[in-house]
Write a protein that holds these residues in place. Structure first.
Motif, PDB file in Angstrom:
ATOM      1  N   ASP A   1       0.840  -1.200   0.000  1.00  8.24           N
ATOM      2  CA  ASP A   1       0.000   0.000   0.000  1.00  8.24           C
ATOM      3  C   ASP A   1       0.876   1.251   0.000  1.00  8.24           C
ATOM      4  OD1 ASP A   1      -2.408   1.577   0.309  1.00  8.24           O
ATOM      5  OD2 ASP A   1      -1.810   1.844   2.392  1.00  8.24           O
ATOM      6  N   SER A   2       0.627   2.139  -0.942  1.00  9.78           N
ATOM      7  CA  SER A   2       1.482   3.321  -1.131  1.00  9.78           C
ATOM      8  C   SER A   2       1.452   4.268   0.055  1.00  9.78           C
ATOM      9  CB  SER A   2       1.054   4.074  -2.401  1.00  9.78           C
ATOM     10  OG  SER A   2      -0.300   4.492  -2.296  1.00  9.78           O
ATOM     11  N   ARG A   3       0.444   4.120   0.920  1.00  9.58           N
ATOM     12  CA  ARG A   3       0.368   4.995   2.096  1.00  9.58           C
ATOM     13  C   ARG A   3       1.281   4.534   3.221  1.00  9.58           C
ATOM     14  NH1 ARG A   3      -6.078   4.579   2.343  1.00  9.58           N
ATOM     15  NH2 ARG A   3      -5.441   2.501   1.667  1.00  9.58           N
ATOM     16  N   LEU A   4       1.827   3.309   3.101  1.00  9.88           N
ATOM     17  CA  LEU A   4       2.675   2.781   4.162  1.00  9.88           C
ATOM     18  C   LEU A   4       4.131   3.202   4.003  1.00  9.88           C
ATOM     19  CD1 LEU A   4       1.276  -0.842   4.583  1.00  9.88           C
ATOM     20  CD2 LEU A   4       0.813   1.175   5.992  1.00  9.88           C
ATOM     21  N   ILE A   5       4.659   3.116   2.783  1.00  6.04           N
ATOM     22  CA  ILE A   5       6.048   3.528   2.557  1.00  6.04           C
ATOM     23  C   ILE A   5       6.125   4.319   1.258  1.00  6.04           C
ATOM     24  CG2 ILE A   5       6.974   1.552   3.820  1.00  6.04           C
ATOM     25  CD1 ILE A   5       7.684   0.275   1.172  1.00  6.04           C
ATOM     26  N   ARG A   6       7.067   5.259   1.209  1.00  6.36           N
ATOM     27  CA  ARG A   6       7.258   6.093   0.022  1.00  6.36           C
ATOM     28  C   ARG A   6       8.740   6.155  -0.308  1.00  6.36           C
ATOM     29  NH1 ARG A   6       3.189   8.674   2.957  1.00  6.36           N
ATOM     30  NH2 ARG A   6       1.253   9.047   1.802  1.00  6.36           N
TER      31      ARG A   6
ATOM     32  N   HIS B   1      14.094   5.821   5.206  1.00  3.10           N
ATOM     33  CA  HIS B   1      14.318   4.395   5.439  1.00  3.10           C
ATOM     34  C   HIS B   1      13.541   3.529   4.445  1.00  3.10           C
ATOM     35  CE1 HIS B   1      16.295   5.596   9.116  1.00  3.10           C
ATOM     36  NE2 HIS B   1      15.213   6.208   9.538  1.00  3.10           N
ATOM     37  N   TYR B   2      13.366   4.033   3.265  1.00  2.00           N
ATOM     38  CA  TYR B   2      12.529   3.354   2.271  1.00  2.00           C
ATOM     39  C   TYR B   2      13.005   1.921   2.000  1.00  2.00           C
ATOM     40  CZ  TYR B   2      10.826   2.029  -2.362  1.00  2.00           C
ATOM     41  OH  TYR B   2      10.291   1.352  -3.423  1.00  2.00           O
ATOM     42  N   PHE B   3      14.304   1.738   1.736  1.00  2.00           N
ATOM     43  CA  PHE B   3      14.811   0.415   1.364  1.00  2.00           C
ATOM     44  C   PHE B   3      14.708  -0.569   2.527  1.00  2.00           C
ATOM     45  CE2 PHE B   3      16.956   3.206  -1.727  1.00  2.00           C
ATOM     46  CZ  PHE B   3      16.548   2.585  -2.895  1.00  2.00           C
ATOM     47  N   ALA B   4      14.940  -0.089   3.737  1.00  2.00           N
ATOM     48  CA  ALA B   4      14.801  -0.967   4.907  1.00  2.00           C
ATOM     49  C   ALA B   4      13.347  -1.374   5.101  1.00  2.00           C
ATOM     50  CB  ALA B   4      15.317  -0.256   6.161  1.00  2.00           C
ATOM     51  N   GLU B   5      12.425  -0.436   4.875  1.00  2.00           N
ATOM     52  CA  GLU B   5      11.004  -0.733   5.031  1.00  2.00           C
ATOM     53  C   GLU B   5      10.531  -1.717   3.960  1.00  2.00           C
ATOM     54  OE1 GLU B   5       9.418   3.153   4.804  1.00  2.00           O
ATOM     55  OE2 GLU B   5       9.724   3.618   6.928  1.00  2.00           O
ATOM     56  N   ALA B   6      10.963  -1.497   2.727  1.00  2.00           N
ATOM     57  CA  ALA B   6      10.566  -2.390   1.640  1.00  2.00           C
ATOM     58  C   ALA B   6      11.091  -3.799   1.868  1.00  2.00           C
ATOM     59  CB  ALA B   6      11.065  -1.848   0.304  1.00  2.00           C
ATOM     60  N   SER B   7      12.334  -3.900   2.349  1.00  2.00           N
ATOM     61  CA  SER B   7      12.918  -5.212   2.631  1.00  2.00           C
ATOM     62  C   SER B   7      12.161  -5.917   3.751  1.00  2.00           C
ATOM     63  CB  SER B   7      14.390  -5.044   3.018  1.00  2.00           C
ATOM     64  OG  SER B   7      14.959  -6.274   3.404  1.00  2.00           O
TER      65      SER B   7
ATOM     66  N   PHE C   1      14.937  -5.425  11.076  1.00  5.57           N
ATOM     67  CA  PHE C   1      14.512  -4.097  10.641  1.00  5.57           C
ATOM     68  C   PHE C   1      15.045  -3.027  11.577  1.00  5.57           C
ATOM     69  CE2 PHE C   1      11.070  -0.807  10.775  1.00  5.57           C
ATOM     70  CZ  PHE C   1      11.355  -0.227   9.541  1.00  5.57           C
ATOM     71  N   GLN C   2      14.987  -3.269  12.886  1.00  6.31           N
ATOM     72  CA  GLN C   2      15.501  -2.294  13.852  1.00  6.31           C
ATOM     73  C   GLN C   2      17.005  -2.108  13.685  1.00  6.31           C
ATOM     74  OE1 GLN C   2      14.072  -4.076  17.514  1.00  6.31           O
ATOM     75  NE2 GLN C   2      12.322  -2.681  17.588  1.00  6.31           N
ATOM     76  N   ALA C   3      17.722  -3.205  13.390  1.00  4.00           N
ATOM     77  CA  ALA C   3      19.171  -3.121  13.206  1.00  4.00           C
ATOM     78  C   ALA C   3      19.508  -2.263  11.990  1.00  4.00           C
ATOM     79  CB  ALA C   3      19.756  -4.522  13.063  1.00  4.00           C
ATOM     80  N   LYS C   4      18.740  -2.415  10.902  1.00 10.16           N
ATOM     81  CA  LYS C   4      18.981  -1.616   9.712  1.00 10.16           C
ATOM     82  C   LYS C   4      18.724  -0.137   9.957  1.00 10.16           C
ATOM     83  CE  LYS C   4      17.993  -5.302   6.379  1.00 10.16           C
ATOM     84  NZ  LYS C   4      17.063  -5.810   5.341  1.00 10.16           N
ATOM     85  N   LEU C   5      17.709   0.164  10.769  1.00  9.31           N
ATOM     86  CA  LEU C   5      17.431   1.559  11.092  1.00  9.31           C
ATOM     87  C   LEU C   5      18.569   2.164  11.907  1.00  9.31           C
ATOM     88  CD1 LEU C   5      13.612   1.554  12.016  1.00  9.31           C
ATOM     89  CD2 LEU C   5      14.697   2.116   9.841  1.00  9.31           C
ATOM     90  N   SER C   6      19.129   1.387  12.848  1.00  8.23           N
ATOM     91  CA  SER C   6      20.205   1.920  13.667  1.00  8.23           C
ATOM     92  C   SER C   6      21.484   2.126  12.860  1.00  8.23           C
ATOM     93  CB  SER C   6      20.477   0.961  14.843  1.00  8.23           C
ATOM     94  OG  SER C   6      20.894  -0.316  14.368  1.00  8.23           O
ATOM     95  N   GLU C   7      21.684   1.324  11.814  1.00  7.12           N
ATOM     96  CA  GLU C   7      22.851   1.494  10.974  1.00  7.12           C
ATOM     97  C   GLU C   7      22.809   2.832  10.231  1.00  7.12           C
ATOM     98  OE1 GLU C   7      22.863  -1.828   8.384  1.00  7.12           O
ATOM     99  OE2 GLU C   7      23.418  -3.278   9.947  1.00  7.12           O
ATOM    100  N   ASN C   8      21.593   3.266   9.921  1.00  2.00           N
ATOM    101  CA  ASN C   8      21.448   4.549   9.235  1.00  2.00           C
ATOM    102  C   ASN C   8      21.504   5.699  10.238  1.00  2.00           C
ATOM    103  OD1 ASN C   8      21.081   3.103   6.885  1.00  2.00           O
ATOM    104  ND2 ASN C   8      18.834   3.050   7.093  1.00  2.00           N
TER     105      ASN C   8
END
Length: 512
Positions: free
Chosen positions: A452-457, A462-468, A505-512
């Motif tokens: 759903d386009s309203r969830l991630i853009r 953090h688009y790539f982390a969210e999509a993954s 997912f949390q680990a990827k966010l912390s890396e950024n």
């Protein structure tokens, strides 16, 4: 009723927002408030990187009115609101907080505060909104709570308060919301509470309250919209006089010891949207007057000891979406036209004496996500129309097999629905394209096609982390919905994988 609760929150916020900017920088009285807040900071434990560590300090030129969680008013130049909700604070409330004498709003919900609430808080005579839910306060609820003459909203839910509810609560005659759920209160509900004429929400769920309810409990509650007394030890006849609460939208008496017939006068509650009466010792049939409940969406009468034929009028109630009647003594058969208005989402009637064939028209229940009819006296075969209900495993409809593998199938479909915002019965899906196939093809051609386009853009950080993350969830969902029940993942492993996906997912966010 959640709308009513939010209304009071927004009303308090708007009240403060409409006050002009803080002019307290030169006010000599603001030092009193500063000292009170610094005393609070000293009584709690904060990690070094917590926002309050460097924000609540006198070493910077900023005013108290600029501190995080603090709002000041213009006229008096003092702290008017303190909102520390969801900040991970652990500690106690110091008596100095009672010096915030101009405070209108206090919100410390969802932290780790413990111990007692100091009596000095009663000095905050202007207080209108107080929310201390989801903490670890304990001991007897203070008698002085009745000393807030202007209090409109009080929430002490999800703590460990014990003993009886003070009679002094009757002094809170401006109160509109009283939420004391999930504590350890005992004894009777003070009758004085039923005299709070402005009360709109009363939630005493999940305590150990006992005794009967007064016969005239609704005579002085003309505005009551939400009443939850579930998970207590209340007893006696089905509460008389409830029909006088004519504005009720939610009524829950689950898990008590009420007995007797459901009075026909309950049909007077025409505003009712949710009705929970299960796990009591009621008797008799569902009154025909239920047909007057034109706004009813949820009906829960499970294990209520009721009897009689399955009322066909239940399936003609245009707003009813949830019917839960398991483990009673209902008999008869299901009506042939079971979904004249296909809004029904949940139908649970297990453990009754219902007989006859399951109507094939059940395939018209296109919104149905949960159906449980086991432990009845049905004859014939399970209609193949069950397979047209997109959440139900294929073997349920074709072979009559029921197992935990059916449950994991439904779980997988619901995961797809959450992240695509598409139902399996959506008009875009045909015999050649199902929700499962659409998600499966998106994993190959580009997962964002199905999200759903309203969830991630794409423009989000953090688009790539969210999509993954969603891609991993889709893979799990497809594993849950394998055609062969033996090839599906079990629920224990599915939950473990979801936890792993979350941690990654949390680990990827912390890396950024």
């Amino acid at each position: 009723m959640e709308r009513t609760t939010l209304f009071h929150i927004f009303a308090a916020v708007l009240f403060l927002y409409n006050l002009p900017a803080c002019l307290s920088r030169t006010s000599p009285n603001i030092t009193t408030d500063q000292s009170a807040l610094l005393a609070l900071k000293s009584s709690v434990t904060l990690p070094p990187d917590h926002i309050l560590v460097n924000n609540w300090t006198t070493t910077t030129p900023s005013s108290v009115c600029d501190w995080v969680g603090v709002t000041c008013g213009k006229l008096h130049g003092r702290v008017a609101a303190l909102d520390l909700s969801n900040m991970g604070i652990i500690g106690t409330i110091p008596p100095h907080l009672g010096n915030l004498s101009f405070l209108v709003l206090l919100n410390i919900t969802n932290n780790g505060f413990h111990g007692d609430l100091p009596e000095e808080l009663v000095n905050i005579r202007r207080l209108q909104y107080m929310d201390v839910q989801f903490n670890k306060f304990s001991g007897q609820i203070p008698q002085w709570f009745g000393g807030f003459p202007n209090l409109v909203y009080l929430n002490v839910g999800n703590n460990s308060f014990s003993d009886s509810i003070p009679q002094d609560f009757g002094n809170l005659q401006k109160l509109k919301v009283l939420n004391m759920k999930f504590n350890q209160f005992t004894g009777f509900i003070p009758r004085i509470i039923f005299n709070m004429s402005l009360l709109e929400l009363l939630n005493l769920k999940g305590n150990s309250l006992s005794g009967n309810l007064p016969a005239n409990m609704c005579n002085h509650l003309p505005n009551l919209k939400f009443l939850d007394l579930s998970l207590n030890e209340l007893e006696g006849q089905f509460p008389p006089g409830l029909q006088e609460c004519s504005n009720l939208q939610v009524l829950s008496l689950l898990h008590n010891q009420f007995m007797g017939h459901i009075p026909s006068e309950i049909g007077n509650l025409t505003m009712l949207e949710k009705l929970y009466l299960g796990f009591n010792s009621l008797e008799g049939e569902i009154p025909n007057e239920f047909t007057n409940l034109v706004n009813l969406e949820i009906l829960d009468l499970q294990s209520a000891n009721l009897t009689g034929c399955i009322p066909s009028f239940l399936f003609n109630m245009s707003s009813l979406q949830w019917i839960e009647l398991p483990y009673n003594n209902f008999f008869g058969s299901l009506p042939m036209n079971i979904c004249p208005r296909p809004l029904l989402r949940v139908l649970v009637m297990a453990g009754n004496k219902v007989s006859g064939n399951i109507p094939t028209e059940i395939g018209n229940c296109t919104a149905l996500t949960v159906i449980d009819l086991h432990e009845n006296n049905f004859t014939g075969t399970i209609p193949e129309e069950f397979a047209t209900i997109g959440y139900i495993a294929p073997e349920y409809g074709h072979e009559g097999l029921v197992s935990t593998n059916c449950d994991i199938y439904s779980f997988g479909i619901m995961m797809m629905e959450i992240f695509t915002r598409k139902k399996p019965t959506d008009e875009m899906f045909t015999s050649d394209l199902s929700l499962k196939r659409w998600v499966s093809e998106a994993l190959v051609n580009g997962v964002t096609q199905a999200i759903d386009s309203r969830l991630i853009r794409q423009e989000e950080e953090h688009y790539f982390a969210e999509a993954s993350c969603v891609s991993s969830i889709f893979e799990l969902a497809l594993n849950c919905t394998e055609e062969s029940p033996e090839n599906r993942i079990n629920i224990k492993d599915a939950l473990a994988l979801l936890q792993k996906i979350r941690l990654e997912f949390q680990a990827k966010l912390s890396e950024n």
